[in-house]
Design a protein around this motif. Structure first.
Motif, PDB file in Angstrom:
ATOM      1  N   ARG B 352       0.839  -1.205   0.000  1.00  0.00           N
ATOM      2  CA  ARG B 352       0.000   0.000   0.000  1.00  0.00           C
ATOM      3  C   ARG B 352       0.873   1.253   0.000  1.00  0.00           C
ATOM      4  O   ARG B 352       0.562   2.241  -0.650  1.00  0.00           O
ATOM      5  CB  ARG B 352      -0.946  -0.003   1.205  1.00  0.00           C
ATOM      6  CG  ARG B 352      -2.055  -1.037   1.120  1.00  0.00           C
ATOM      7  CD  ARG B 352      -3.084  -0.867   2.253  1.00  0.00           C
ATOM      8  NE  ARG B 352      -3.957  -2.017   2.357  1.00  0.00           N
ATOM      9  CZ  ARG B 352      -5.002  -2.249   1.555  1.00  0.00           C
ATOM     10  NH1 ARG B 352      -5.310  -1.378   0.604  1.00  0.00           N
ATOM     11  NH2 ARG B 352      -5.747  -3.311   1.722  1.00  0.00           N
ATOM     12  N   GLY B 353       1.957   1.161   0.727  1.00  0.00           N
ATOM     13  CA  GLY B 353       2.893   2.288   0.736  1.00  0.00           C
ATOM     14  C   GLY B 353       3.532   2.495  -0.628  1.00  0.00           C
ATOM     15  O   GLY B 353       3.643   3.621  -1.121  1.00  0.00           O
ATOM     16  N   LEU B 354       3.905   1.389  -1.244  1.00  0.00           N
ATOM     17  CA  LEU B 354       4.521   1.476  -2.573  1.00  0.00           C
ATOM     18  C   LEU B 354       3.565   2.136  -3.565  1.00  0.00           C
ATOM     19  O   LEU B 354       3.941   2.998  -4.353  1.00  0.00           O
ATOM     20  CB  LEU B 354       4.897   0.073  -3.066  1.00  0.00           C
ATOM     21  CG  LEU B 354       5.254  -0.040  -4.545  1.00  0.00           C
ATOM     22  CD1 LEU B 354       6.604   0.613  -4.826  1.00  0.00           C
ATOM     23  CD2 LEU B 354       5.281  -1.493  -4.998  1.00  0.00           C
ATOM     24  N   TYR B 355       2.330   1.711  -3.552  1.00  0.00           N
ATOM     25  CA  TYR B 355       1.371   2.129  -4.573  1.00  0.00           C
ATOM     26  C   TYR B 355       0.685   3.466  -4.260  1.00  0.00           C
ATOM     27  O   TYR B 355      -0.050   3.985  -5.091  1.00  0.00           O
ATOM     28  CB  TYR B 355       0.287   1.054  -4.726  1.00  0.00           C
ATOM     29  CG  TYR B 355       0.704  -0.121  -5.591  1.00  0.00           C
ATOM     30  CD1 TYR B 355       0.802   0.012  -6.973  1.00  0.00           C
ATOM     31  CD2 TYR B 355       0.966  -1.363  -5.025  1.00  0.00           C
ATOM     32  CE1 TYR B 355       1.166  -1.066  -7.772  1.00  0.00           C
ATOM     33  CE2 TYR B 355       1.332  -2.450  -5.819  1.00  0.00           C
ATOM     34  CZ  TYR B 355       1.427  -2.293  -7.185  1.00  0.00           C
ATOM     35  OH  TYR B 355       1.782  -3.349  -7.972  1.00  0.00           O
ATOM     36  N   LYS B 356       0.916   3.983  -3.091  1.00  0.00           N
ATOM     37  CA  LYS B 356       0.117   5.119  -2.616  1.00  0.00           C
ATOM     38  C   LYS B 356       0.055   6.276  -3.606  1.00  0.00           C
ATOM     39  O   LYS B 356      -1.014   6.822  -3.901  1.00  0.00           O
ATOM     40  CB  LYS B 356       0.683   5.608  -1.280  1.00  0.00           C
ATOM     41  CG  LYS B 356      -0.161   6.686  -0.634  1.00  0.00           C
ATOM     42  CD  LYS B 356       0.396   7.051   0.727  1.00  0.00           C
ATOM     43  CE  LYS B 356      -0.459   8.152   1.350  1.00  0.00           C
ATOM     44  NZ  LYS B 356       0.116   8.573   2.641  1.00  0.00           N
TER      45      LYS B 356
END
Lengths: 196, 939
Positions: B352-356
């Motif tokens: 989720r952090g990567l794609y945020k």
């Protein structure tokens, strides 16, 4: 054809064979010798085919000219009948030639079967056989029929090649060989393809 | 012609004299019984003294009534009789296929290697069709494969070894014997070897399917300088796959069982490496499962046109779209939590952090694809999972950000849990050829590598597999970074297929840079033009191989390539003349060739192919009968769940992270208390975060990671690569090459493509195919054309520029040789006509490759008449008769270079590689064929 004498037929056969050899491969040391100073030199000079000059240089130059004329890889005039009749290698002339080669008892690799040098050689073999069969009417007639058939199927086309080859080459030797071959085959055409 | 009696008399006189010398059979005419093992030319043989076999008149009398005569049995298939006066004469010929021998083989007119059946009659191949027993191609064969007859019997095929006699590139040759050719080559190669620098002999291959034969010769010689075109093809895709999987560089999308196929720039219906088998299965998936096919491609390819939906994104933004799709899937919680948490090495929270920041709205800004569509398609894809797969190829990977594009695309499969699933994103650990088929013992590889084969600047080019960086070869030679004493090219057409045609020609023509060049090819192409010796190669219809492609059945197989007919002229395969060359070089090379002939070698190689109980045949005999054999095993689905056997577990240790090590090497991972195979990566999981690539980029020791993976052939970077560090993101990411950020009004991004009837450089000589596609005007969107004041058919001048991204990322390339224009380095200019069509992104311009030959036969040059200057053009078709060309080569360009007189769809097109700069991706070295910025000027 009119009934020729044996010596003429032997000469005819020999000339076919000579042309066959000169067309089928480059001039090597032995043939340079033959056509410059050897047994054929004088007769070759008569036809403008005598070779002269330093052997190694002449042989090398003729090899280049032979390659440019018939092998390529570019700007050449392929000496294979299939290319002229069907635009590719291994066309029907190759199959037809195989039948004739079976008759004359020769085995030739498939690529060379419809090479004009081979075809001139086969014609020479048939004429040679004819020269020794003049006393036997049946055999002589069969051989004459074979020669006529073969000439029509596999020698007559060569003039197309020679016309284009003559336009293509600047080689003195091959230019002359083209002219001599054309002249000879024109006469032969009249002999073998005339209405009987 | 008037032939006088005296002329005739002179002929007879000479004939009589000659007769004695020439008595006997046919002088020097290539008697098949006398063909020597080394195949020395018959050209200079003297047949004087051979006795005639005698004329068999009984045979003549038997056949003359029903002769196999000219004109009596139709025409060969190579001759197109339409629309001439003899059209359809004798058609259909019911006898045509009577008494044919059907011989299985494998096509090689593109990289897909479909199974074929050759119809052979009277020693000639008269038809080729697909082999239904080939498990990959299942009997299908494309137009390229059907043109096999053009290839085999082309009137301008090379038939004899040739030696250059003029200046290199002048085009003057003489025929030499194989003996002379091999003697000369052996002498040169021996000298290089004896001089202590065997790596200065480079073997440069184009498409090759005889890997064992090449490796055997080069290893035995002692050179590792084997150069290829892989980086011009698929380096980034492979590197991205390897980063996740390690054990395979080739994703095999199980489209036949899919319900959703998400295509990023792959043109599988026309030109994919898996072309026919893959396209066939895509359509099966669509029509049997109702699978939806969605394509993102800057150009309306036939694949895009045949899709359910097509979007044209800005070039090179595939990865941005994929990341935005991932964002949408996570945002809607449509991801496969169990797969991600169990089988990847990052948590959902980390993802989720990567794609945020990669929102669909962000992707819309960079790609032009509406955010709503990105979101919708992402959710459709997730809904169809696990029977859902992405597919990608050069469209997404041949960019400077191609590695990251493909990383982002592939990750979608992990997000929805379709990795390794039926109908999902699969792979196999085999290259295709069944692992039970072992080549006879092979010599060890050469220890010393050339910078040409392993340039230190490209960290992922050679770690898992040897992908090399082909496009830098000529540049590095020009810059003096490597030296070549001897260079052997094989089925290679680098001036046409390599970027920067003029640089390639310059290096190939310079004897100081390439001391000695032997070219092995079936045709005189643009590479052969710069050779010192040309060796005539057989076609794939005249030689032996065991071969297979990545299997879309997900189980290994093996197919056979076998000589269907006698090889034309004196053409030979490397399997025939490498042993002889090795014997002449000597010094131990010869011991690697103990077999008496190729057949004996093939029998050894195929000996493990099991018996067919129905026929009782096994090994080579079985393959000769059937053409292919497929292993009887389950498809390679979910291999990570395969249990580790008790035997393997004996003596193994389980670490805190669950990874099972035995003798210091990874063999599996614990899953719910049970040992399973897992992925063949250091974490034994699908590696979204890759510490390995980051460390490799920094030239740090990776031996522990390699051991944990169990993939012991993976390499740490050697010591000599120190100092060539490259920053590689350990996580998927995306960036836009900087030259694309602010295009000027008259600037476009150039892309390239292949047609369904051509490969890159080897099919434009085939008349059946060249008639269909022979030219390549530039595709331009009508809106863009309007803005530039252009209309359909107008001529433009394109000027290409070197990559500013590479100026920053790859300063070692030092392109000071290129002139600076408006603050950029100009590569080249070229004038082409345009066609306008909606099927191209407004900021892109497309040209197909395959066109623009300056050699490679007259068909490839669309010439019926010789060009002025003679020696620079191909064979002169105007000088002999080809019914097709005389009547049907309607596409010859007769404008003489006058653009006003040029007629659309005439000529042989333009070599796009005159414009394309050398542009290796800094990570894998893949040539960025789709990133070139060009300016457009109306003429």
């Amino acid at each position: 054809m009119d009934v020729p004498n044996r010596e003429d037929l032997e000469g005819l056969a020999g000339f076919y064979r000579l042309l066959s050899r000169l067309w089928v491969a480059e001039i090597d040391e032995m043939w340079f010798e033959v056509l410059s100073e050897g047994s054929l030199a004088e007769a070759a000079e008569d036809l403008g085919l005598r070779l002269e000059g330093p052997p190694a240089e002449v042989i090398e130059q003729l090899a280049i000219e032979y390659c440019q004329l018939m092998i390529g890889p570019q700007g050449h005039v392929p000496p294979h009948q299939s290319v002229w009749s069907e635009g590719q290698f291994q066309g029907n002339p190759v199959v037809s030639m195989q039948q004739y080669l079976d008759v004359v008892g020769e085995q030739i690799d498939s690529t060379m079967r419809d090479h004009l040098g081979v075809q001139l050689g086969v014609m020479g073999m048939v004429v040679d056989e004819l020269s020794s069969s003049l006393e036997d009417d049946t055999r002589r007639n069969d051989l004459a029929e074979l020669a006529r058939s073969f000439f029509g199927d596999h020698v007559a086309w060569i003039d197309q090649f020679l016309v284009r080859a003559g336009e293509s080459t600047e080689s003195k030797f091959y230019g002359r060989l083209i002219a001599v071959t054309r002249e000879f085959l024109a006469e032969e055409c009249r002999e073998w393809l005339k209405e009987s | 012609m008037n032939v006088s009696t005296s002329s005739r008399r002179r002929f007879l006189t000479l004939g009589l004299s000659a007769g004695a010398a020439l008595a006997g059979g046919l002088a020097g005419c290539g008697d098949s019984d006398e063909k020597s093992s080394t195949g020395e030319s018959k050209a200079n043989e003297d047949a004087v003294g051979r006795l005639p076999q005698g004329i068999d008149l009984e045979k003549w009398n038997r056949i003359k009534g029903t002769p196999y005569r000219l004109g009596s049995f139709g025409t060969m298939p190579g001759v197109c009789q339409l629309p001439g006066p003899q059209a359809k004469r004798n058609w259909p010929d019911r006898n045509k296929y009577r008494d044919v021998e059907k011989i299985p083989g494998m096509c090689q007119l593109c990289s897909t290697i479909c199974g074929i059946i050759g119809y052979v009659k009277d020693g000639r191949l008269i038809k080729v069709e697909g082999n239904p027993k080939d498990p990959n191609s299942r009997g299908h064969l494309c137009a390229r494969g059907q043109a096999a007859l053009n290839h085999l019997y082309h009137p301008e095929r090379l038939l004899y070894p040739l030696k250059r006699v003029g200046a290199r590139g002048e085009g003057k040759w003489k025929r030499i014997s194989w003996d002379d050719a091999l003697d000369e080559i052996a002498e040169k190669l021996k000298a290089v070897r004896d001089g202590g620098h065997p790596e200065e002999f480079a073997f440069h291959q184009g498409r090759q399917r005889s890997k064992d034969a090449l490796k055997r010769f080069l290893n035995a010689y002692g050179t590792g300088t084997q150069l290829s075109h892989r980086s011009l093809c698929s380096g980034n895709r492979r590197a991205a796959n390897l980063t996740y999987l390690w054990e395979s560089d080739w994703d095999l999308n199980d489209v036949e069982h899919s319900r959703y196929i998400l295509n990023f720039g792959s043109n599988a219906f026309e030109a994919h490496q898996g072309h026919v088998p893959f396209a066939n299965r895509i359509q099966n998936g669509r029509f049997r499962n109702g699978a939806k096919l969605v394509t993102f491609d800057v150009r309306l390819s036939n694949t895009a046109g045949g899709s359910d939906e097509w979007f044209a994104p800005f070039p090179g933004t595939d990865g941005a779209i994929a990341l935005a799709m991932g964002h949408a899937i996570l945002a809607e919680n449509r991801h496969d939590e169990a797969f991600l948490e169990t089988w990847t090495n990052v948590s959902v929270q980390e993802l989720r952090g990567l794609y945020k920041s990669y929102t669909p709205e962000w992707a819309e800004r960079v790609s032009g694809v509406p955010a709503a569509d990105i979101r919708r398609i992402a959710l459709e894809f997730a809904e169809a999972a696990p029977a859902a797969t992405t597919m990608c190829n050069r469209g997404s990977s041949a960019h400077m950000n191609g590695f990251y594009n493909d990383r982002a695309i592939n990750l979608l499969n992990a997000l929805v849990g379709s990795v390794g699933q039926k109908g999902g994103w699969c792979w196999s650990p085999w290259g295709g050829l069944d692992p039970i088929v072992k080549t006879p013992p092979m010599p060890p590889g050469a220890p010393k590598k050339s910078v040409l084969e392993d340039p230190p600047e490209y960290p992922l080019a050679n770690v898992w597999r040897r992908m090399r960086v082909g496009e830098i070869v000529y540049l590095y030679l020009l810059q003096g970074r490597a030296k070549l004493q001897a260079y052997m090219t094989y089925n290679l057409d680098s001036p046409l297929t390599w970027p920067e045609e003029s640089l390639t020609q310059q290096v190939l023509g310079d004897e100081k840079l390439i001391g000695y060049h032997v070219c092995i090819n079936a045709f005189y192409n643009e590479t052969a033009h710069y050779a010192d010796i040309v060796l005539p190669w057989t076609t794939y219809l005249e030689r032996w191989d065991l071969d297979a492609r990545a299997s879309y059945n997900l189980r290994p197989y093996v197919g056979l390539r076998t000589p269907m007919v006698e090889s034309l002229g004196e053409s030979k395969d490397v399997r025939e003349f490498f042993p002889e060359l090795a014997r002449r070089i000597g010094d131990g090379m010869e011991k690697w060739y103990p077999e008496n002939d190729v057949r004996e070698y093939m029998e050894k190689w195929a000996s493990t192919v099991p018996e067919n109980p129905e026929t009782g045949k096994q090994g080579l005999d079985r393959l000769l009968d059937e053409g292919a054999w497929e292993a009887d095993r389950e498809p390679f689905y979910q291999p990570f769940l395969q249990p580790v056997s008790e035997t393997d577990m004996r003596g193994a240790e389980v670490g805190e992270d669950g990874v099972i090590l035995k003798d210091g090497k990874g063999i599996g991972i614990m899953l719910d208390g049970k040992p399973v195979r897992g992925f063949r990566t250091p974490s034994r999981k699908f590696e979204i975060r890759s510490a390995f690539i980051q460390k490799i980029g920094r030239n740090e020791d990776c031996s522990e990671l390699i051991a944990r993976s169990g993939m012991t052939k993976t390499k740490s970077r050697p010591r000599e690569h120190q100092g060539h560090d490259v920053d590689i993101s350990d996580m998927p990411t995306w960036f836009l090459p900087r030259e694309m950020e602010n295009l000027r009004d008259n600037e476009l991004v150039m892309t390239s493509f292949k047609w369904n009837v051509h490969n890159h450089g080897r099919t434009m000589n085939l008349k059946w195919l060249a008639e269909i596609v022979h030219s390549n005007p530039a595709w331009l969107n009508p809106v863009t054309a309007g803005e530039l004041g252009l209309s359909d058919g107008d001529w433009i001048e394109l000027t290409s520029y070197y990559s500013t991204e590479l100026e920053h990322q790859s300063p070692h390339l030092k392109r000071d040789d290129l002139d600076e224009v408006d603050g950029r380095r100009k590569v080249s200019s070229m004038r082409v006509p345009i066609v306008t069509m909606q099927g191209i992104h407004p900021r892109a311009i497309a040209m197909s490759n395959s066109c623009g030959h300056s050699q490679y036969t007259s068909v490839a040059q669309a010439r019926r008449q010789p060009a002025e200057g003679g020696h620079l053009v191909g064979s002169d078709t105007g000088r002999f008769v080809d019914a097709d060309w005389e009547r049907n080569m309607w596409w010859e360009d007769t404008s003489g270079g006058d653009h006003g007189a040029w007629k659309p769809n005439t000529g042989n097109g333009w070599n796009q590689n005159r414009l394309m700069p050398i542009a290796p991706d800094p990570i894998s070295g893949q040539q960025s064929f789709h990133d070139t910025v060009v300016s457009v000027r109306k003429l």
